[in-house]
Design a protein around this motif. Structure first.
Motif, PDB file in Angstrom:
ATOM      1  N   ARG A 170      49.961  45.584  24.443  1.00 48.72           N
ATOM      2  CA  ARG A 170      50.816  46.030  25.320  1.00 48.72           C
ATOM      3  C   ARG A 170      50.094  47.009  26.095  1.00 48.72           C
ATOM      4  NH1 ARG A 170      56.316  43.605  22.616  1.00 48.72           N
ATOM      5  NH2 ARG A 170      55.564  42.088  21.508  1.00 48.72           N
ATOM      6  N   ARG A 171      49.035  47.364  25.298  1.00 52.68           N
ATOM      7  CA  ARG A 171      48.685  48.999  26.497  1.00 52.68           C
ATOM      8  C   ARG A 171      47.537  48.375  27.275  1.00 52.68           C
ATOM      9  NH1 ARG A 171      50.558  50.718  21.527  1.00 52.68           N
ATOM     10  NH2 ARG A 171      51.679  52.393  21.727  1.00 52.68           N
ATOM     11  N   PHE A 172      46.821  47.000  27.054  1.00 54.02           N
ATOM     12  CA  PHE A 172      45.867  46.636  27.648  1.00 54.02           C
ATOM     13  C   PHE A 172      45.919  46.615  29.412  1.00 54.02           C
ATOM     14  CE2 PHE A 172      42.962  44.259  24.567  1.00 54.02           C
ATOM     15  CZ  PHE A 172      43.164  45.123  24.016  1.00 54.02           C
ATOM     16  N   SER A 173      44.864  47.341  30.301  1.00 58.88           N
ATOM     17  CA  SER A 173      45.093  46.559  31.229  1.00 58.88           C
ATOM     18  C   SER A 173      44.162  45.618  31.504  1.00 58.88           C
ATOM     19  CB  SER A 173      44.347  47.719  32.666  1.00 58.88           C
ATOM     20  OG  SER A 173      42.827  47.936  31.518  1.00 58.88           O
ATOM     21  N   VAL A 174      44.345  44.778  32.912  1.00 57.12           N
ATOM     22  CA  VAL A 174      42.937  43.712  33.497  1.00 57.12           C
ATOM     23  C   VAL A 174      41.656  44.602  32.776  1.00 57.12           C
ATOM     24  CG1 VAL A 174      42.348  42.368  35.268  1.00 57.12           C
ATOM     25  CG2 VAL A 174      45.025  43.100  34.887  1.00 57.12           C
ATOM     26  N   THR A 175      41.243  45.369  32.833  1.00 58.87           N
ATOM     27  CA  THR A 175      40.092  45.827  32.534  1.00 58.87           C
ATOM     28  C   THR A 175      40.066  45.601  31.223  1.00 58.87           C
ATOM     29  OG1 THR A 175      39.414  47.217  34.532  1.00 58.87           O
ATOM     30  CG2 THR A 175      38.259  47.929  32.569  1.00 58.87           C
ATOM     31  N   ASP A 176      40.905  46.051  30.567  1.00 53.56           N
ATOM     32  CA  ASP A 176      40.804  45.840  28.908  1.00 53.56           C
ATOM     33  C   ASP A 176      40.453  44.369  28.725  1.00 53.56           C
ATOM     34  OD1 ASP A 176      41.043  48.598  28.227  1.00 53.56           O
ATOM     35  OD2 ASP A 176      43.251  48.255  28.701  1.00 53.56           O
ATOM     36  N   ARG A 215      29.810  40.632  36.404  1.00 55.60           N
ATOM     37  CA  ARG A 215      30.014  41.608  35.658  1.00 55.60           C
ATOM     38  C   ARG A 215      28.461  41.052  34.273  1.00 55.60           C
ATOM     39  NH1 ARG A 215      32.694  45.952  34.544  1.00 55.60           N
ATOM     40  NH2 ARG A 215      31.787  45.478  32.087  1.00 55.60           N
ATOM     41  N   ARG A 216      28.428  40.429  34.107  1.00 55.04           N
ATOM     42  CA  ARG A 216      27.678  39.862  32.670  1.00 55.04           C
ATOM     43  C   ARG A 216      27.288  38.124  32.580  1.00 55.04           C
ATOM     44  NH1 ARG A 216      27.841  42.300  28.304  1.00 55.04           N
ATOM     45  NH2 ARG A 216      25.851  41.616  28.387  1.00 55.04           N
ATOM     46  N   PRO A 217      26.103  38.289  34.317  1.00 58.75           N
ATOM     47  CA  PRO A 217      25.402  36.619  34.318  1.00 58.75           C
ATOM     48  C   PRO A 217      24.707  36.895  33.570  1.00 58.75           C
ATOM     49  CG  PRO A 217      24.663  38.764  35.864  1.00 58.75           C
ATOM     50  CD  PRO A 217      26.267  39.476  35.038  1.00 58.75           C
ATOM     51  N   ASP A 218      24.154  37.617  32.671  1.00 59.41           N
ATOM     52  CA  ASP A 218      23.002  37.175  31.376  1.00 59.41           C
ATOM     53  C   ASP A 218      23.976  36.481  30.324  1.00 59.41           C
ATOM     54  OD1 ASP A 218      24.700  39.759  31.431  1.00 59.41           O
ATOM     55  OD2 ASP A 218      23.870  40.404  29.128  1.00 59.41           O
ATOM     56  N   LEU A 219      25.420  36.733  30.549  1.00 57.91           N
ATOM     57  CA  LEU A 219      25.773  35.909  29.091  1.00 57.91           C
ATOM     58  C   LEU A 219      26.227  34.507  28.698  1.00 57.91           C
ATOM     59  CD1 LEU A 219      28.347  38.457  27.758  1.00 57.91           C
ATOM     60  CD2 LEU A 219      26.448  37.622  26.456  1.00 57.91           C
ATOM     61  N   ILE A 220      26.061  33.702  30.527  1.00 57.47           N
ATOM     62  CA  ILE A 220      26.702  32.757  30.967  1.00 57.47           C
ATOM     63  C   ILE A 220      25.595  31.920  31.766  1.00 57.47           C
ATOM     64  CG2 ILE A 220      28.885  33.750  30.886  1.00 57.47           C
ATOM     65  CD1 ILE A 220      29.238  33.261  33.940  1.00 57.47           C
ATOM     66  N   SER A 221      25.460  30.702  31.571  1.00 59.51           N
ATOM     67  CA  SER A 221      24.735  30.007  32.258  1.00 59.51           C
ATOM     68  C   SER A 221      25.273  29.196  33.450  1.00 59.51           C
ATOM     69  CB  SER A 221      24.394  28.570  31.220  1.00 59.51           C
ATOM     70  OG  SER A 221      25.133  27.754  30.362  1.00 59.51           O
ATOM     71  N   GLY A 337      36.627  50.239  37.710  1.00 58.49           N
ATOM     72  CA  GLY A 337      36.514  51.305  38.945  1.00 58.49           C
ATOM     73  C   GLY A 337      34.664  50.382  39.693  1.00 58.49           C
ATOM     74  N   LEU A 338      34.182  49.068  39.468  1.00 57.54           N
ATOM     75  CA  LEU A 338      33.500  48.470  40.229  1.00 57.54           C
ATOM     76  C   LEU A 338      34.696  47.476  41.166  1.00 57.54           C
ATOM     77  CD1 LEU A 338      30.804  48.227  38.075  1.00 57.54           C
ATOM     78  CD2 LEU A 338      31.227  49.832  39.987  1.00 57.54           C
ATOM     79  N   PRO A 339      33.960  46.747  42.223  1.00 54.52           N
ATOM     80  CA  PRO A 339      34.861  46.081  43.175  1.00 54.52           C
ATOM     81  C   PRO A 339      33.948  44.657  42.331  1.00 54.52           C
ATOM     82  CG  PRO A 339      32.858  46.876  44.625  1.00 54.52           C
ATOM     83  CD  PRO A 339      33.167  48.129  43.163  1.00 54.52           C
ATOM     84  N   VAL A 340      35.247  43.891  42.654  1.00 57.38           N
ATOM     85  CA  VAL A 340      34.603  42.161  42.284  1.00 57.38           C
ATOM     86  C   VAL A 340      34.663  41.355  43.750  1.00 57.38           C
ATOM     87  CG1 VAL A 340      35.682  40.220  41.166  1.00 57.38           C
ATOM     88  CG2 VAL A 340      36.566  41.554  40.108  1.00 57.38           C
ATOM     89  N   ARG A 341      33.204  41.396  43.331  1.00 55.49           N
ATOM     90  CA  ARG A 341      33.089  40.871  45.175  1.00 55.49           C
ATOM     91  C   ARG A 341      32.613  38.736  44.362  1.00 55.49           C
ATOM     92  NH1 ARG A 341      32.577  44.257  48.686  1.00 55.49           N
ATOM     93  NH2 ARG A 341      32.163  42.449  50.104  1.00 55.49           N
TER      94      ARG A 341
END
Length: 407
Positions: A170-176, A215-221, A337-341
Motif C-alpha cells: 500500500r506504500r508502493f509506487s510504480v517504481t517499487d 531496464r533489464r534486457p539481460d533478464l528476458i529473451s 528516475g530514468l525515462p521509459v523509451r
C-alpha cells in the motif's frame, strides 16, 4: 416445503459491482426517455438521444405519432428494465463455479506469487497481468485458459500473481512494482527456467513490462505486449483528462486505506461506458443458462467483479501522469528516475492490438508497435478481454502468440 421449480435460487454473487450505480444509471436512462419522448420530433431520421429500437421506429413510421410513440417508449423502457433485472438475478444465482486449482508457487514475496504452469521444460514465458484485476483471467476456466493451452503446446508459462496489496504494498509506487517486485520475479523466472523468459504483459501489465524490458534486457529473451495502453490521450483526450480530474476527489479514499478501493475503480470504469453493463446483462437474460456461452459470461463476470485495490501512490501516477499528462507517450514517464523509451528496446517483440477493444482503444496501443523496431503487430477482430479469454481466444491470440514464440 418443496420449493417451486421456477422459484429463484439463492443469490450467490455480489456483482455487477457497484450494483447500485448500474441500477441507478439504468433508472435515469429510462426516466429521461419517458419524460422526453412526447417532445421528440418525429421528422428526425433517427434519435441519438435514446437509441430508438426497431419497435419504436415502427411506431413512429406506422402509428399515431402523438399517441403511440410515447406509449411505445414507455413499454420499451419497461421491457429493458425488466430484462436487466432478470439478467442480474440470473447471473447472481447461476450455479457455475471456477474449479481450477492454482499450480505450484515457485517464488513469493509479500502476497505476490510466481505460479509455474509448465512441467519443467519448454520455452519460459513470464506473464504479467494488470495490478487492478486478478491474474487468473489468463487461467479462467476449463477450455478457457491461455496458460494451460500454451503449456499443452510446449511452452512453460509462469504467471506473476500480484496478489492483494498488504501494508507494504500500500506504500508502493510504480517504481517499487517495476524496479522492485517485477524485476525480482524476472530474475527468479530466469533462474528457475535456466534461461531468460519471454516477458508477456497484459493490459496495464504490458505498460509495466515495457519499462522492465528497457531496464533489464539481460533478464528476458523476448517481449509480448497484449492490449497494452501507451498513448492515454488517444483517441479521446477529453475522456482521459476527465478521468484525471477525478484525482482530487479520491484523496479521502487514499487517506482512509492507502488504496483506491475496488468499487471506486469499478465506478471509474463504468463511467467510461455507462450503458455497457446494462446492455450485456439484458443480453445474458436471453441466453439458455446451461449453454457454454452463458457459463463463459458468468466466468468473466466473476473475474471482473473480483477486483483488487490499487496502491494510492500508483493510482495517483496512473490518473495524474498517464491519463492527465500522457507521460508515457510523451517520453516523460520515469521509473527510478530514468525515462521509459520503448524505441530503445531491441528485444524481439510481439504486439497484440485487438480491434474492438473499448478498454484500451487500438489507437492507444498501436504506438508501441511503431516505436519498437521490428515489432510484430497482430490485430485480431476481438475485444480487450475476449482476445485473451473469450470463446474464440485460441484463434484470436493463443495460436498467433504461439507461432511467434516458436519463430
Amino acid at each position: 416445503m418443496t420449493r417451486r421449480p421456477e422459484a429463484p435460487g439463492p443469490l450467490m454473487r455480489r456483482g455487477p459491482r457497484p450494483l447500485l450505480l448500474h441500477l441507478t444509471l439504468a433508472m435515469l436512462r429510462s426516466n429521461v426517455s419517458r419524460a422526453t419522448s412526447p417532445l421528440w420530433n418525429a421528422d428526425w431520421p433517427t434519435s441519438n438521444v435514446a437509441e430508438i429500437l426497431q419497435s419504436i421506429q415502427s411506431a413512429v413510421r406506422d402509428g399515431n405519432l402523438e399517441a403511440s410513440f410515447p406509449a411505445e417508449v414507455w413499454l420499451e423502457t419497461l421491457e429493458q428494465d425488466s430484462a436487466l433485472i432478470e439478467g442480474i438475478a440470473a447471473y447472481r444465482r447461476h450455479p457455475w463455479e471456477r474449479t481450477l486449482a492454482d499450480p505450484p508457487a515457485v517464488w513469493a514475496e509479500g502476497d505476490s506469487r510466481l505460479l509455474d504452469y509448465g512441467s519443467g521444460g519448454g520455452q519460459p514465458v513470464l506473464f504479467v497481468p494488470s495490478l487492478i484485476n486478478r491474474a487468473y483471467v489468463l487461467d479462467l476456466a476449463e477450455g478457457n485458459s491461455m496458460l494451460r493451452w500454451l503449456a499443452a503446446h510446449g511452452v512453460r508459462p509462469l504467471l506473476l500473481d500480484w496478489g492483494w496489496p498488504g501494508e507494504i504494498e500500500r506504500r508502493f509506487s510504480v517504481t517499487d512494482y517495476v524496479a522492485g517486485r517485477l524485476e525480482r520475479a524476472m530474475t527468479e523466472a530466469a533462474r528457475i527456467a535456466g534461461t531468460p523468459p519471454v516477458l508477456a504483459g497484459y493490459c496495464m501489465g504490458g505498460t509495466l513490462a515495457v519499462a522492465a524490458a528497457q531496464r533489464r534486457p539481460d533478464l528476458i529473451s523476448g517481449l509480448a505486449l497484449l492490449a497494452a495502453p501507451w498513448d492515454f490521450h488517444a483517441p479521446d483526450p477529453e475522456r482521459a483528462l476527465a478521468a484525471a480530474s477525478m484525482l482530487p476527489l479520491l484523496e479521502p479514499a487514499f487517506a482512509f486505506s492507502r488504496t483506491l478501493p475496488v468499487d471506486v475503480l469499478q465506478t471509474l470504469f463504468a463511467l467510461l461506458d455507462p450503458w455497457g453493463v446494462a446492455e450485456k446483462y439484458r443480453a445474458f437474460a436471453g441466453l439458455r443458462q446451461d449453454s457454454a456461452r452463458a457459463k463463459l459470461f458468468v466466468a468473466l463476470e466473476d473475474w471482473l467483479n473480483d477486483g483488487v485495490p490499487l496502491a494510492a501512490e500508483v493510482a495517483r501516477s496512473c490518473l495524474g501522469e498517464w491519463y492527465g499528462e500522457n507521460a508515457p507517450n510523451r517520453g516523460l514517464w520515469r521509473i527510478a528516475g530514468l525515462p521509459v523509451r520503448p524505441e530503445l528496446i531491441r528485444t524481439p517483440t510481439f504486439v497484440a492490438v485487438p480491434g474492438r477493444d473499448r478498454i484500451v482503444p487500438p489507437e492507444s496501443a498501436l504506438p508501441l508497435a511503431r516505436a519498437i523496431s521490428g515489432a510484430v503487430l497482430h490485430q485480431p477482430a476481438a475485444g480487450h478481454i475476449s482476445m485473451a479469454a473469450g470463446a474464440r481466444a485460441e484463434t484470436e491470440l493463443w495460436r498467433p502468440l504461439l507461432g511467434w514464440l516458436r519463430r
